[in-house]
Scaffold this motif. Structure first.
Motif, PDB file in Angstrom:
ATOM      1  N   LEU A  32       0.813  -1.216   0.000  1.00  0.00           N
ATOM      2  CA  LEU A  32       0.000   0.000   0.000  1.00  0.00           C
ATOM      3  C   LEU A  32       0.850   1.271   0.000  1.00  0.00           C
ATOM      4  O   LEU A  32       0.333   2.347  -0.307  1.00  0.00           O
ATOM      5  CB  LEU A  32      -0.953  -0.007   1.197  1.00  0.00           C
ATOM      6  N   ASN A  33       2.125   1.155   0.338  1.00  0.00           N
ATOM      7  CA  ASN A  33       3.018   2.317   0.300  1.00  0.00           C
ATOM      8  C   ASN A  33       3.815   2.395  -0.989  1.00  0.00           C
ATOM      9  O   ASN A  33       4.626   3.304  -1.161  1.00  0.00           O
ATOM     10  CB  ASN A  33       3.973   2.284   1.501  1.00  0.00           C
ATOM     11  N   ASN A  34       3.583   1.466  -1.914  1.00  0.00           N
ATOM     12  CA  ASN A  34       4.296   1.429  -3.178  1.00  0.00           C
ATOM     13  C   ASN A  34       3.441   2.122  -4.251  1.00  0.00           C
ATOM     14  O   ASN A  34       2.430   1.587  -4.696  1.00  0.00           O
ATOM     15  CB  ASN A  34       4.579  -0.027  -3.557  1.00  0.00           C
ATOM     16  N   GLU A  35       3.858   3.304  -4.652  1.00  0.00           N
ATOM     17  CA  GLU A  35       3.078   4.093  -5.625  1.00  0.00           C
ATOM     18  C   GLU A  35       2.911   3.362  -6.952  1.00  0.00           C
ATOM     19  O   GLU A  35       1.853   3.416  -7.569  1.00  0.00           O
ATOM     20  CB  GLU A  35       3.740   5.453  -5.849  1.00  0.00           C
ATOM     21  N   GLY A  36       3.947   2.669  -7.404  1.00  0.00           N
ATOM     22  CA  GLY A  36       3.858   1.919  -8.657  1.00  0.00           C
ATOM     23  C   GLY A  36       2.807   0.820  -8.582  1.00  0.00           C
ATOM     24  O   GLY A  36       2.041   0.603  -9.523  1.00  0.00           O
ATOM     25  N   PHE A  37       2.780   0.133  -7.465  1.00  0.00           N
ATOM     26  CA  PHE A  37       1.791  -0.927  -7.252  1.00  0.00           C
ATOM     27  C   PHE A  37       0.389  -0.338  -7.240  1.00  0.00           C
ATOM     28  O   PHE A  37      -0.523  -0.850  -7.901  1.00  0.00           O
ATOM     29  CB  PHE A  37       2.079  -1.656  -5.941  1.00  0.00           C
TER      30      PHE A  37
END
Length: 73
Positions: A32-37
């Motif tokens: 949830l903290n991975n912008e790409g994901f």
């Protein structure tokens, strides 16, 4: 003496479960903290992961309370 051993075993079991939940919470948090994901997955999936993490946090808190109660007893 058996009661004490049973209590220790239960605390060990609960501690293991808390650690497992902590790993799951960490894994979901990383997602949830991975912008790409977040940019790639549907909003429904993000919401599902947020709900799962909230449930894990709630379960973890409940187990920690049980451990504390057993430790005092």
């Amino acid at each position: 003496m058996t009661d004490h051993t049973d209590t220790e075993q239960e605390i060990t079991r609960l501690t293991g479960e808390v650690e497992r939940l902590e790993n799951e919470i960490h894994r979901i948090s990383n997602k949830l903290n991975n912008e790409g994901f977040l940019a790639r997955v549907p909003a429904a999936f993000i919401e599902k992961e947020q709900k799962k993490m909230a449930a894990f946090l709630k379960d973890q808190a409940r187990l920690k309370e049980k451990i504390a109660a057993l430790g005092v007893a």
